[in-house]
Structure formats: C-alpha cells, structure tokens
Design a protein around this motif. Structure first.
Motif, mmCIF file in Angstrom:
data_model
loop_
_atom_site.group_PDB
_atom_site.id
_atom_site.type_symbol
_atom_site.label_atom_id
_atom_site.label_comp_id
_atom_site.label_asym_id
_atom_site.label_seq_id
_atom_site.Cartn_x
_atom_site.Cartn_y
_atom_site.Cartn_z
ATOM 1 N N GLN A 9 29.026 116.115 23.903
ATOM 2 C CA GLN A 9 28.390 115.095 23.075
ATOM 3 C C GLN A 9 28.541 113.724 23.722
ATOM 4 O OE1 GLN A 9 29.827 115.012 19.039
ATOM 5 N NE2 GLN A 9 28.229 113.617 18.340
ATOM 6 N N PHE A 88 18.693 113.879 26.538
ATOM 7 C CA PHE A 88 18.295 114.911 25.588
ATOM 8 C C PHE A 88 17.520 116.015 26.288
ATOM 9 C CE2 PHE A 88 19.233 112.837 21.599
ATOM 10 C CZ PHE A 88 19.105 111.479 21.851
ATOM 11 N N TYR B 35 9.537 111.072 14.516
ATOM 12 C CA TYR B 35 10.917 111.527 14.545
ATOM 13 C C TYR B 35 11.792 110.469 13.888
ATOM 14 C CZ TYR B 35 9.689 115.039 18.075
ATOM 15 O OH TYR B 35 9.143 116.097 18.740
ATOM 16 N N GLN B 37 15.930 109.253 14.092
ATOM 17 C CA GLN B 37 17.120 109.410 14.910
ATOM 18 C C GLN B 37 18.316 108.846 14.178
ATOM 19 O OE1 GLN B 37 17.246 107.380 18.766
ATOM 20 N NE2 GLN B 37 18.450 109.078 19.580
ATOM 21 N N GLY B 40 24.554 111.060 16.238
ATOM 22 C CA GLY B 40 25.108 112.394 16.366
ATOM 23 C C GLY B 40 24.161 113.526 16.004
ATOM 24 N N MET B 41 22.921 113.185 15.614
ATOM 25 C CA MET B 41 21.999 114.234 15.177
ATOM 26 C C MET B 41 20.741 114.305 16.025
ATOM 27 S SD MET B 41 22.394 114.208 11.071
ATOM 28 C CE MET B 41 21.862 115.894 11.015
ATOM 29 N N GLY B 42 20.696 113.556 17.069
ATOM 30 C CA GLY B 42 19.525 113.624 17.932
ATOM 31 C C GLY B 42 18.270 113.145 17.235
ATOM 32 N N LEU B 43 17.154 113.667 17.667
ATOM 33 C CA LEU B 43 15.852 113.318 17.103
ATOM 34 C C LEU B 43 15.365 114.493 16.262
ATOM 35 C CD1 LEU B 43 14.889 112.044 20.501
ATOM 36 C CD2 LEU B 43 14.324 110.628 18.544
ATOM 37 N N LEU B 45 12.269 116.046 13.874
ATOM 38 C CA LEU B 45 10.834 115.938 13.644
ATOM 39 C C LEU B 45 10.538 115.842 12.154
ATOM 40 C CD1 LEU B 45 7.985 116.064 14.953
ATOM 41 C CD2 LEU B 45 8.107 118.548 14.668
ATOM 42 N N TYR B 48 3.947 116.002 12.115
ATOM 43 C CA TYR B 48 3.183 115.920 13.336
ATOM 44 C C TYR B 48 1.709 116.196 13.045
ATOM 45 C CZ TYR B 48 3.321 121.049 13.425
ATOM 46 O OH TYR B 48 3.188 122.379 13.114
ATOM 47 N N GLN B 57 4.097 119.702 8.594
ATOM 48 C CA GLN B 57 5.473 119.280 8.390
ATOM 49 C C GLN B 57 6.352 119.682 9.553
ATOM 50 O OE1 GLN B 57 6.700 121.001 4.676
ATOM 51 N NE2 GLN B 57 5.498 119.574 3.454
ATOM 52 N N GLY B 58 7.337 118.838 9.792
ATOM 53 C CA GLY B 58 8.349 119.157 10.778
ATOM 54 C C GLY B 58 9.611 119.642 10.114
ATOM 55 N N PHE B 90 10.910 106.935 15.387
ATOM 56 C CA PHE B 90 10.111 106.913 16.602
ATOM 57 C C PHE B 90 8.824 107.693 16.390
ATOM 58 C CE2 PHE B 90 12.820 104.848 19.585
ATOM 59 C CZ PHE B 90 14.114 105.148 19.223
ATOM 60 N N PHE B 105 6.888 107.969 23.846
ATOM 61 C CA PHE B 105 7.466 107.414 22.635
ATOM 62 C C PHE B 105 7.167 105.929 22.491
ATOM 63 C CE2 PHE B 105 10.180 110.627 20.690
ATOM 64 C CZ PHE B 105 10.196 111.597 21.675
ATOM 65 N N ARG B 110 13.464 100.174 13.230
ATOM 66 C CA ARG B 110 14.807 100.299 12.669
ATOM 67 C C ARG B 110 14.775 99.939 11.198
ATOM 68 N NH1 ARG B 110 14.531 100.054 17.694
ATOM 69 N NH2 ARG B 110 16.160 100.770 19.079
#
Lengths: 111, 114
Positions: A9, A88, B35, B37, B40-43, B45, B48, B57-58, B90, B105, B110
């Motif tokens: 991580q 990523f 997306y 963000q 700790g959880m990435g991106l 979806l 789309y 739906q994502g 994003f 992207f 924010r």
C-alpha cells in the motif's frame, strides 16, 4: 466476484533504490493497464499489457504481465524524486465496459 | 484540445443540498465515466456511458445520477448530499469502451459535504 489486490500500500525508498508494486488477481485478466497519479493530480496512463508473459519497458520502468495473466508488476530502477506518486493497476470487467482500479501503491522517495 | 475538463475544482456543500459536477471532453470520445477517490480505496466507478443516450451503473452508484445527452458532456448529479460523499471526483473518457483503450482523466473536483 473478481478481486485484485495491489501491494504494497505504501513504500518509502531512498533515491536510487529500486521499487516494485504488484497486482494480483483471483481470476484471469484479459489485459491490465497501469496509471500514475502525482500528489494532488489526476491519474495518467502509463502502459497496457495484453499478452501472457509480456514485458514492456519505459526508460527506468519495467512492466510485466504474468504467464497465467493473473498478476502484473511495475518495477522502477534507481528511483528519482520525480517518481513520487501513487501507482494504480486497472483492468476491465463487465464485458469490457467497466475499468476497475486497484487500491494503489503510494511511493515516496527520500533524498 | 482541452482534453477532459471538470468544474468546479472545489465545492463545499451542506448535508441535503444538491449539485451537479460538470464534465466535458473535446476528443469525440464515445466512453465517459465518473470515479470517486477516497484515501486507501483507490478509484471506484460510479457511473459510465458508452455513448450519447446510454448510461449504466458502476460499483458505487447510490446517491448519484447521470445523463449523456451529447457526446461531449457527462454531468454527475448529487441528489441529496451526505457527508459520506465527501471525496475527490474524477471524470474520464476514452475513444471507445473497448478493453484496450486509454482512459484520459480530468483534473478532478474536490467535494466536501458538511
């Protein structure tokens, strides 16, 4: 469902050291993409791997796709401060319409 | 080409307010996506679209609506903002929805929900 683990991580390295991040899938992937996100920025595409056992290089970056197409790695040789960011992996699900991202590896490079 | 643009860059909402995040691309891309963000959880979806008039739906669609009336625009609507929707959003686009397309992207929005 399909699960992809990205490890580690976080990674702190001294400038000049090597760095590797891994993506491991529970199922076979059709292809995998890698993105880099600088602090405060947006993800930027680096590369895509499609073939089993494929290896691609971009200067100090080496990307590999496993023989079984279940794992992939990104290796950076001799890190520089410009390599700082989060890396990523991403792969397609849902019949090719959904791109799923791994949780990312945050790289910090210290002088 | 401006690529993918997003407005606003920053937004603060109160719980229960609604708003629309704007996304536009000038590359004539068929595929657009949203997306979020979180640390700790990435991106993840949200929604789309594979073309004008088509949306799906994502992974985390609840609390969000989208529409795609033109190829260029793909707005994301928050119906009744909740603190759990505090995140960086994003928008991305690609030439097609195929498996081998690069995602481009936008700079992100924010969002803080109080």
């Amino acid at each position: 469902g399909q699960q992809v683990m990205q490890i580690p991580q976080y990674q702190h390295v001294q400038e000049g050291e090597d760095f590797t991040t891994y993506c491991n899938s529970s199922t076979t992937l059709s292809n995998i993409q890698w993105y880099k996100q600088r602090p405060g920025g947006h993800p930027v595409f680096l590369i895509q791997l499609v073939k089993s056992g494929e290896v691609k290089k971009q200067k100090r970056l080496t990307f590999q796709f496993g023989e079984a197409k279940k794992n992939s790695s990104l290796h950076i040789t001799a890190t520089q401060t410009t390599d700082v960011g989060t890396y990523f992996c991403a792969f397609v699900t849902g019949g090719g319409n959904k791109l799923t991202f791994g949780t990312g590896t945050q790289l910090k490079v210290e002088l | 080409n401006a690529g993918v643009t997003q407005t606003p860059k920053f937004q603060v909402l109160k719980t229960g307010q609604s708003m629309t995040l704007q996304c536009a691309q000038d590359m004539n891309h068929e595929y657009m996506s949203w997306y979020r963000q979180d640390p700790g959880m990435g991106l993840r979806l949200i929604h789309y679209s594979v073309g004008a008039g088509i949306t799906d739906q994502g992974e985390v669609p609840n609390g969000y609506n989208v529409s795609r009336s033109t190829t260029e625009d793909f707005p994301l609507r928050l119906l009744s903002a909740a603190p759990s929707q505090t995140s960086v959003y994003f928008c991305a686009s690609s030439r097609t929805s195929g498996r081998t397309d690069t995602q481009y992207f936008g700079p992100g929005t924010r969002l803080t929900v109080l």
